[in-house]
Design a protein around this motif. Sequence first.
Motif, PDB file in Angstrom:
ATOM      1  N   ALA A 153      56.347  39.606 -27.398  1.00  0.00           N
ATOM      2  CA  ALA A 153      57.211  38.520 -27.988  1.00  0.00           C
ATOM      3  C   ALA A 153      56.635  37.933 -29.095  1.00  0.00           C
ATOM      4  N   ALA A 191      60.446  29.109 -31.754  1.00  0.00           N
ATOM      5  CA  ALA A 191      61.263  29.795 -30.601  1.00  0.00           C
ATOM      6  C   ALA A 191      60.219  29.808 -29.319  1.00  0.00           C
ATOM      7  N   VAL A 206      60.143  31.176 -25.751  1.00  0.00           N
ATOM      8  CA  VAL A 206      60.693  32.135 -25.120  1.00  0.00           C
ATOM      9  C   VAL A 206      59.920  32.584 -23.792  1.00  0.00           C
ATOM     10  N   ALA A 231      64.343  38.414 -22.154  1.00  0.00           N
ATOM     11  CA  ALA A 231      64.133  37.741 -23.528  1.00  0.00           C
ATOM     12  C   ALA A 231      63.718  38.723 -24.605  1.00  0.00           C
ATOM     13  N   VAL A 279      57.135  32.364 -32.229  1.00  0.00           N
ATOM     14  CA  VAL A 279      57.165  32.615 -30.945  1.00  0.00           C
ATOM     15  C   VAL A 279      56.229  31.864 -30.087  1.00  0.00           C
ATOM     16  N   THR A 317      55.278  30.720 -26.081  1.00  0.00           N
ATOM     17  CA  THR A 317      55.426  31.309 -24.614  1.00  0.00           C
ATOM     18  C   THR A 317      54.722  30.166 -23.793  1.00  0.00           C
ATOM     19  N   PHE A 359      64.823  29.128 -25.250  1.00  0.00           N
ATOM     20  CA  PHE A 359      65.740  30.219 -24.580  1.00  0.00           C
ATOM     21  C   PHE A 359      65.640  30.370 -23.056  1.00  0.00           C
TER      22      PHE A 359
END
Length: 676
Positions: A209, A321, A323, A329, A343, A345, A396
């Motif tokens: 990701a 983003a 995620v 995802a 991205v 996390t 998300f």
Amino acid sequence: MLSFEPLDTGLEVVDAVEGRRYVLDSSEPLSPEPADPDRFRFPVDSAVEVETSELRLVEPVEGFVREAAGDPVLQVSPGTRTDLPSATYSVELNAPVKLYLRVDGPLTVDATADLMTFRFDPPVLVGARSYHHHPAATVTTTDDPRDVFAAVSTLSSALKTTSPERSYPTLRGHPPLVERGDELRIPDELTAPETGVRIELPPTLRAAAVAAPLSYYLGAELVPGDDPRLVVDGDAHSLAGPPGFERNVERTLKRAFLLDCLVRTEGYYQVDLYEREQVASDVDLDFASLYDASLAERLDATLAVPFETLAPHVPRWPLVAHVDPTPEAVAVLPFVAYDLGVVRTEDARRASPDEVQSSVLDAYLGQRRGGAGDESEDDPPFVALGDADAVEQVWFGDGVPLDATKGIPAAFHNDLRRDVDPASIDITVVCNEYEMAPEQAVAETVYGSREQLPFDVTLRRDCSTDELRAILASSVDLLHYVGHVDDDGFRCRDGTLDAGTLDSTGVHAFLLNACRSYEQGVALVEAGAVGGVVTFSDVVDSGAVRVGRTLARLLNLGFPLRSALQLAAGESIVGGHYLVVGDGSVDVVQVEDGIPTLCDVETAGSEYDVTPVTYPSREAAVGTMAYPLVGSNEQHFLAPGELATFRLSEPELREYLSTHGSPVRKDGELVWDDPP
């Protein structure tokens, strides 16, 4: 679908997919005849031939004139007055629909701040290319990280070039979609470019990701490895170590992108770029040589420059983003990569009630440099995200993000399926609350006030549940709802309507200016809408009216939802109670000047400091160049973000504002020509 519609005096070019249009004015009626698109030097989707000796642009845009081989002849800007000798010319116009003119013979260019005129010997060819990009195919992957690596490695098949020009948004196609299945299936037509770059990562969903946008932009294959590293023609560069894997991937993407933006000025667009001028004095790079170098060679050159040297000149990033690294995802990664989103996390946690109140207050005070109440057991949890220097943060995962967009994967697929009617921009304003009638009055005045666009504005008051259900089922570009929402849904004169009971909706974008409209907004997106503005708690009517009327004005100017909300939040202390659900980049109408721009004005004695602030849009994604027509400026700037600050006298400021449709923030407060 692109079409050319004859007018009484001119030609209207319509992009039915994107709902965009642009008028080329003439002194006579035109009868366009189909022409071969291959006659243009640059790719066009459709073309016509017209018998006329003059075309005028009453909404001037940035333009370039080139010789037949593509070599630049001149940039068209206010004050350009040139007679070019007989030859074959390509005139490129960066309008809401990308336009090209092919002229065979002499060419005269005459441009002012409010009119751009081209004169030539007839006939002239007019070509158009849509900014819209659909995914070319769908890749299926299992939940095995190694299969996900293979799926992510196909995203770069959408790149139209590996030259520095891929930093232009029009040359970055939409990556293929990715969906879950019982086996890995990659369509034969998807071929990633050979770039000599690969990214070695531990085989985890998190690694896939985080690396997806970098893999897409670099054309880099993801391969399993013990430690995260970038391998360029055999030379390894670690992605571990301080400041951490995720930040190192982000820095690599931003460095590679910025260098491409600087180097591409040696190619088709040889403009005076402000960021190149600033960087050139701090680095030892041969931009001309790098333009002709391979992607791997350019990447090696940029990795040799410390990130801290380049960081001040990177445009404000469009998207961060957040995620959850789960199999579900994976489907959002193509959309994030297309926006070159970063991205993350690790930067999210549940927020306390005190943090919710603080976020609400910051949204109000931050724009000008009540509380949200206690969190109920029935409310979804609030999520606090880490700091990010980006236009938009999107979450998300589960819960309601503070000061960020609630990303819903269905929104992006809804956008791909939407059917646009180019004949009109349909806006419906529903007022189901008498106390908020002033907001409807403003909306009635604001929406449809742009003469060049075909608006159809419908006003509805005190709707019944059946009437509101019919509105939600109809095809509407924007629904602006003013009223109340409770636990059972939209409050109507005969009861409530729960959007969760809808099988589908034709609403594209929405503004639900009502207390606690979050759940209803999420339901609308899941039923087919693309995005909208909602509230996560109670809002005072007077504050809601101020926010609602500001949002209406900004949406009418072409600002996307998230950028419009960022600016409108500062109009009232209740602004922090609002958020976007779905796709925060959705807009309702095209931007008059091509790039959504805020004119930030600070009083400096008897003069004024003017700073244009640009925001991303469909036509002006990261990497677009802005050319502010202010003062004696002759430089281009990378968008989005703040451009340079210009010192203007009062007459100069008035002249600048009179030729732009941009909102104005004067000494920290949004001001408008029309009464509130």
